[in-house]
Design a protein around this motif. Structure first.
Motif, PDB file in Angstrom:
ATOM      1  N   ASN A   1       1.754   8.928  -6.720  1.00 50.91           N
ATOM      2  CA  ASN A   1       1.910  10.422  -6.686  1.00 50.91           C
ATOM      3  C   ASN A   1       3.093  11.135  -6.926  1.00 50.91           C
ATOM      4  OD1 ASN A   1      -0.471  11.515  -4.911  1.00 50.91           O
ATOM      5  ND2 ASN A   1       0.080   9.816  -3.897  1.00 50.91           N
TER       6      ASN A   1
ATOM      7  N   LYS B   1      12.940  15.504  -7.887  1.00 51.11           N
ATOM      8  CA  LYS B   1      13.408  16.112  -6.782  1.00 51.11           C
ATOM      9  C   LYS B   1      12.769  15.377  -5.630  1.00 51.11           C
ATOM     10  CE  LYS B   1      14.354  20.762  -8.426  1.00 51.11           C
ATOM     11  NZ  LYS B   1      13.745  22.135  -8.217  1.00 51.11           N
ATOM     12  N   SER B   2      12.144  14.297  -5.806  1.00 53.72           N
ATOM     13  CA  SER B   2      11.645  13.348  -4.835  1.00 53.72           C
ATOM     14  C   SER B   2      12.517  12.098  -4.349  1.00 53.72           C
ATOM     15  CB  SER B   2      10.157  12.528  -5.165  1.00 53.72           C
ATOM     16  OG  SER B   2       9.268  13.599  -5.590  1.00 53.72           O
ATOM     17  N   SER B   3      12.593  11.927  -3.183  1.00 62.76           N
ATOM     18  CA  SER B   3      13.691  10.849  -2.585  1.00 62.76           C
ATOM     19  C   SER B   3      12.944  10.080  -1.316  1.00 62.76           C
ATOM     20  CB  SER B   3      15.109  11.517  -2.187  1.00 62.76           C
ATOM     21  OG  SER B   3      15.811  10.615  -1.456  1.00 62.76           O
ATOM     22  N   PHE B   4      12.730   8.809  -1.553  1.00 69.40           N
ATOM     23  CA  PHE B   4      12.134   8.047  -0.467  1.00 69.40           C
ATOM     24  C   PHE B   4      13.444   6.926  -0.196  1.00 69.40           C
ATOM     25  CE2 PHE B   4       8.345   9.989  -2.272  1.00 69.40           C
ATOM     26  CZ  PHE B   4       7.585   9.672  -1.272  1.00 69.40           C
ATOM     27  N   ASN B   5      13.357   6.784   1.081  1.00 69.02           N
ATOM     28  CA  ASN B   5      14.211   5.589   1.717  1.00 69.02           C
ATOM     29  C   ASN B   5      13.357   4.845   2.663  1.00 69.02           C
ATOM     30  OD1 ASN B   5      16.137   4.519   3.350  1.00 69.02           O
ATOM     31  ND2 ASN B   5      17.697   6.097   2.786  1.00 69.02           N
ATOM     32  N   LEU B   6      13.236   3.356   1.885  1.00 77.30           N
ATOM     33  CA  LEU B   6      12.130   2.715   2.462  1.00 77.30           C
ATOM     34  C   LEU B   6      12.631   1.523   3.373  1.00 77.30           C
ATOM     35  CD1 LEU B   6       9.490   3.043  -0.142  1.00 77.30           C
ATOM     36  CD2 LEU B   6       9.818   4.494   1.457  1.00 77.30           C
TER      37      LEU B   6
ATOM     38  N   ARG C   1       2.236   7.873   8.357  1.00 72.99           N
ATOM     39  CA  ARG C   1       2.697   6.581   9.031  1.00 72.99           C
ATOM     40  C   ARG C   1       3.715   6.552   9.950  1.00 72.99           C
ATOM     41  NH1 ARG C   1       1.386   5.565   3.504  1.00 72.99           N
ATOM     42  NH2 ARG C   1       0.436   3.550   2.974  1.00 72.99           N
TER      43      ARG C   1
ATOM     44  N   ILE D   1       2.721  10.847   2.719  1.00 73.78           N
ATOM     45  CA  ILE D   1       2.634   9.617   2.571  1.00 73.78           C
ATOM     46  C   ILE D   1       3.421   8.698   3.775  1.00 73.78           C
ATOM     47  CG2 ILE D   1       3.022   7.710   1.132  1.00 73.78           C
ATOM     48  CD1 ILE D   1       2.762   9.384  -1.269  1.00 73.78           C
TER      49      ILE D   1
ATOM     50  N   GLU E   1       0.816   4.121  -3.247  1.00 72.96           N
ATOM     51  CA  GLU E   1       0.498   5.198  -2.849  1.00 72.96           C
ATOM     52  C   GLU E   1       1.721   6.456  -3.283  1.00 72.96           C
ATOM     53  OE1 GLU E   1      -0.789   6.113   1.241  1.00 72.96           O
ATOM     54  OE2 GLU E   1      -1.023   8.220   0.851  1.00 72.96           O
ATOM     55  N   ILE E   2       2.897   6.038  -2.967  1.00 71.32           N
ATOM     56  CA  ILE E   2       3.964   6.727  -3.513  1.00 71.32           C
ATOM     57  C   ILE E   2       4.042   6.887  -4.995  1.00 71.32           C
ATOM     58  CG2 ILE E   2       6.637   6.792  -3.474  1.00 71.32           C
ATOM     59  CD1 ILE E   2       6.726   5.434  -0.649  1.00 71.32           C
TER      60      ILE E   2
ATOM     61  N   TYR F   1       8.327   2.818   8.417  1.00 66.95           N
ATOM     62  CA  TYR F   1       8.472   2.687   6.921  1.00 66.95           C
ATOM     63  C   TYR F   1       9.334   3.351   6.248  1.00 66.95           C
ATOM     64  CZ  TYR F   1       3.514   0.830   7.445  1.00 66.95           C
ATOM     65  OH  TYR F   1       2.529   0.061   7.573  1.00 66.95           O
ATOM     66  N   GLY F   2      10.065   4.388   6.911  1.00 69.94           N
ATOM     67  CA  GLY F   2      11.318   5.000   6.135  1.00 69.94           C
ATOM     68  C   GLY F   2      11.365   6.376   6.219  1.00 69.94           C
ATOM     69  N   LYS F   3      11.873   7.135   5.082  1.00 76.30           N
ATOM     70  CA  LYS F   3      12.027   8.562   5.313  1.00 76.30           C
ATOM     71  C   LYS F   3      11.648   8.995   4.018  1.00 76.30           C
ATOM     72  CE  LYS F   3      16.562   8.298   6.736  1.00 76.30           C
ATOM     73  NZ  LYS F   3      17.863   8.603   7.137  1.00 76.30           N
ATOM     74  N   VAL F   4      11.401  10.352   3.784  1.00 72.16           N
ATOM     75  CA  VAL F   4      11.243  11.081   2.424  1.00 72.16           C
ATOM     76  C   VAL F   4      11.686  12.490   2.691  1.00 72.16           C
ATOM     77  CG1 VAL F   4       8.849  11.943   3.404  1.00 72.16           C
ATOM     78  CG2 VAL F   4       9.339  11.860   0.984  1.00 72.16           C
ATOM     79  N   LYS F   5      12.122  12.816   1.339  1.00 70.36           N
ATOM     80  CA  LYS F   5      12.904  14.231   1.256  1.00 70.36           C
ATOM     81  C   LYS F   5      12.432  14.875  -0.023  1.00 70.36           C
ATOM     82  CE  LYS F   5      17.181  15.384   0.402  1.00 70.36           C
ATOM     83  NZ  LYS F   5      18.611  15.297   0.655  1.00 70.36           N
ATOM     84  N   GLU F   6      11.741  15.903  -0.028  1.00 64.31           N
ATOM     85  CA  GLU F   6      11.328  16.512  -1.095  1.00 64.31           C
ATOM     86  C   GLU F   6      11.843  18.114  -1.178  1.00 64.31           C
ATOM     87  OE1 GLU F   6       9.057  15.977  -3.554  1.00 64.31           O
ATOM     88  OE2 GLU F   6       8.702  14.008  -2.762  1.00 64.31           O
TER      89      GLU F   6
ATOM     90  N   GLU G   1       5.933  12.755  -9.633  1.00 68.35           N
ATOM     91  CA  GLU G   1       5.600  13.771 -10.707  1.00 68.35           C
ATOM     92  C   GLU G   1       6.514  13.229 -11.875  1.00 68.35           C
ATOM     93  OE1 GLU G   1       4.171  18.059  -9.812  1.00 68.35           O
ATOM     94  OE2 GLU G   1       5.866  17.313  -8.701  1.00 68.35           O
TER      95      GLU G   1
ATOM     96  N   LYS H   1       0.653  -0.951  -0.051  1.00 69.82           N
ATOM     97  CA  LYS H   1       0.060   0.163  -0.091  1.00 69.82           C
ATOM     98  C   LYS H   1       0.749   1.391   0.132  1.00 69.82           C
ATOM     99  CE  LYS H   1      -3.909  -2.386   0.187  1.00 69.82           C
ATOM    100  NZ  LYS H   1      -4.581  -2.702  -1.131  1.00 69.82           N
ATOM    101  N   LEU H   2       1.924   1.214   0.743  1.00 70.31           N
ATOM    102  CA  LEU H   2       2.785   2.284   0.923  1.00 70.31           C
ATOM    103  C   LEU H   2       3.508   2.531  -0.584  1.00 70.31           C
ATOM    104  CD1 LEU H   2       4.904   4.273   2.450  1.00 70.31           C
ATOM    105  CD2 LEU H   2       6.401   2.708   2.452  1.00 70.31           C
TER     106      LEU H   2
ATOM    107  N   ARG I   1       3.362  14.138  -1.130  1.00 69.46           N
ATOM    108  CA  ARG I   1       4.123  12.925  -0.979  1.00 69.46           C
ATOM    109  C   ARG I   1       4.818  12.732   0.273  1.00 69.46           C
ATOM    110  NH1 ARG I   1       5.170  14.705  -6.406  1.00 69.46           N
ATOM    111  NH2 ARG I   1       6.795  16.060  -5.674  1.00 69.46           N
TER     112      ARG I   1
END
Lengths: 367, 367
Positions: free
Chosen positions: A82, A103-108, B277, B273, A78-79, B300-305, A84, A74-75, B270
């Motif tokens: 969304n 410019k989005s960065s996720f560390n999961l 959580r 999200i 959703e990411i 769940y982790g981290k996000v940076k925008e 871009e 689900k995570l 974003r």
């Protein structure tokens, strides 16, 4: 280490099918994950709920490394929805998944042991045939709403498949009503089995989202798989006996009425305003060429509606749960609907006036 | 005995406004009714919840008899919405209401003693002025979402109205954020009062549904009424003191950033999200002409925008509830949004770059 770039569109499409097979309240948290696995030069995602399994091939560019990882479905869904940017870079290394896009960065976080993800396969030596996607889609639509939603009624909490004499038949029932649909098919074998409601919904989900006109079906007497292009659903069959639907089908009718579908549905909708505040019952009374619908609520009052019908046979008075009439009549795809009555206590048959591919049986309720 | 014919359209329009003022869990069942009353040669419907009252004149044809009756509002609304025929005949006699339209016939229970329906009136000798419907509608939109939804916080569970020096100001706050909007008006008096959130929603409902360009407002220091054509809402004012909003407005700013609204909202979406959580917090970090949004969740982790901004003043790091930023920035009607910071612990002001008619104040949260 595993690293690849994928288009947002491809990822979104594949996740949309896979994420629906994920259990929401499952015991094992790994079943809430999607497994990404690079094997035999192809990247696949897997989702599973022990009954239903989805396997999709992903078209990626610039893949490097090897291995597998499991991430919350689900995570990720959703990411991805969304993001871009059109391209998404995945980088997996020792438990951490980095996802970069624009410019989005996720560390999961990922699931600690991806090898625990359940595996399933279907025997290639079993029965194999093809079905038109649009035909199976229509057949599922016609019956799925009649299946019991109670998971304790294992035989009825699903859809019965019967392949016999070059016909494919789907039947669903919750004990109060039954839906039956059939189509001539080019399958030269006789088999029958039950698929669970959850499996059927996942199959329906795949069918609704695919552009492939033809589905490949495999059956090994324990599981059935349906493949549409690069997505496959594997479903375990339910080890139960479906009740003999032929015994429920009425043989001789005392009264038959034909009427306009929308006129009936509009009148029924107004009747239900009272019935839902009262007895949850609607009375149908056939007098000459008039059908009177009525209902009452001790607290709120009474309602009476009339529509014109073509009648054959005797006048009749009979009571139903209006929700069952509403759902069945809505599924009739033509403008003219037929009600066939045996008497005021026996199951009533609903069908289209001109098309014989499907019918509904509804049990009356006591006055 | 009271008997009249009315068009479905007229009835539907008037009930849509009136039925919203009906209490859903009120103590007295008569408050869940609409009162129909024929008086002074005009048929009116009334709805009430002790705080908010709606009175509508109905245009009917062929009226006969006299009297009044009270009927369940939700039931009548649902029936009228679903009628097929354009004309509806009402016949009321000794506790029973007959409603006929085409082939539909309803026989409805009414409330036993219609005289128990609460009555309210506003003094004609009070203050009276006019407002443009579109202006008041916009002002309500700008502030209503910031009002507290907790009915125990009586002063904040509503909207503060202030008429002063030819300005009308609306202010709403839930203690964590505040919305303020003002417009020059031609009102030659100084008054201020609180209207409850429920009253404001009913007023908003009336304003959204009316075609009248001008509203007539009356105020008698206990109640306020707003009349749009043949529908009037009368609202009791809340007998509480609204906190002095002027003390919350920041005076001097250390940092000011200007940025594109949609870029910010996309990045924030974003970020949320992960924040939903995890900590329910978003960190804003301003470094030169970059705004970095970040959030984390242990599980769940981290996000940076990142988004580009125009900056005046010093770099800054500050944390907010992302929901409050999202709601306030969405309400900015222009493309460019301004954040004004005092420091990392003080309330931050959000406004449009070019329009001065409204602003939002949001309190930061601790890191």
């Amino acid at each position: 280490m595993l690293k690849f770039t994928i288009s947002k569109e491809e990822l979104e499409k594949k996740i949309a099918v896979a994420a629906d097979a994920v259990g929401s309240r499952t015991v094992d948290p790994i079943l809430q994950c999607l497994l990404f696995s690079y094997e035999d030069n192809s990247l696949k995602i897997y989702s599973a709920d022990m009954q239903t399994f989805v396997i999709s091939k992903l078209n990626v560019s610039e893949i490097e490394g090897s291995g597998k990882f499991a991430v919350d479905a689900k995570l990720l869904e959703e990411i991805v929805k969304n993001l871009e940017n059109e391209q998404v870079l995945f980088e997996y290394d020792t438990g951490k998944l980095n996802l970069k896009s624009g410019k989005s960065s996720f560390n999961l976080s990922t699931y600690s042991d991806a090898d625990k993800f359940p595996q399933i396969d279907i025997e290639d030596s079993g029965i194999k045939f093809e079905l038109e996607t649009s035909i199976l889609s229509e057949m599922i639509d016609r019956v799925l709403f009649c299946a019991s939603t109670e998971s304790t009624m294992r035989a009825l909490n699903g859809v019965y498949w019967e392949v016999k004499g070059n016909y494919l038949r789907l039947v669903a029932s919750d004990g109060y009503r039954l839906a039956l649909t059939e189509q001539k098919v080019d399958i030269d074998t006789d088999i029958d089995f039950i698929l669970s409601l959850k499996s059927m919904k996942e199959l329906d989900n795949l069918i609704k989202q695919t552009d492939e006109p033809i589905l490949t079906v495999k059956f090994d007497h324990k599981k059935m798989s349906v493949t549409a292009g690069d997505i496959a659903v594997i479903m375990r069959i339910v080890e139960e006996v479906f009740p003999d639907y032929r015994r429920v089908l009425p043989k001789a009718f005392k009264t038959r009425i034909v009427f306009n579908k929308n006129e009936f549905l509009e009148a029924l909708k107004r009747t239900m305003i009272i019935s839902k505040r009262g007895s949850e019952k609607v009375q149908l009374q056939i007098i000459e060429d008039i059908l009177v619908l009525s209902s009452q609520s001790q607290e709120y009052g009474k309602v009476k509606e009339e529509i014109s019908v073509e009648k054959e046979g005797e006048d009749l008075k009979i009571n139903f749960n209006p929700k069952f009439l509403n759902e069945a009549v809505k599924k009739v795809e033509e403008d003219e609907v037929v009600f066939n009555f045996v008497d005021d206590l026996s199951p009533m048959q609903i069908n289209s006036k001109d098309v014989n591919e499907y019918l509904y049986i509804v049990l009356p309720v006591r006055a």
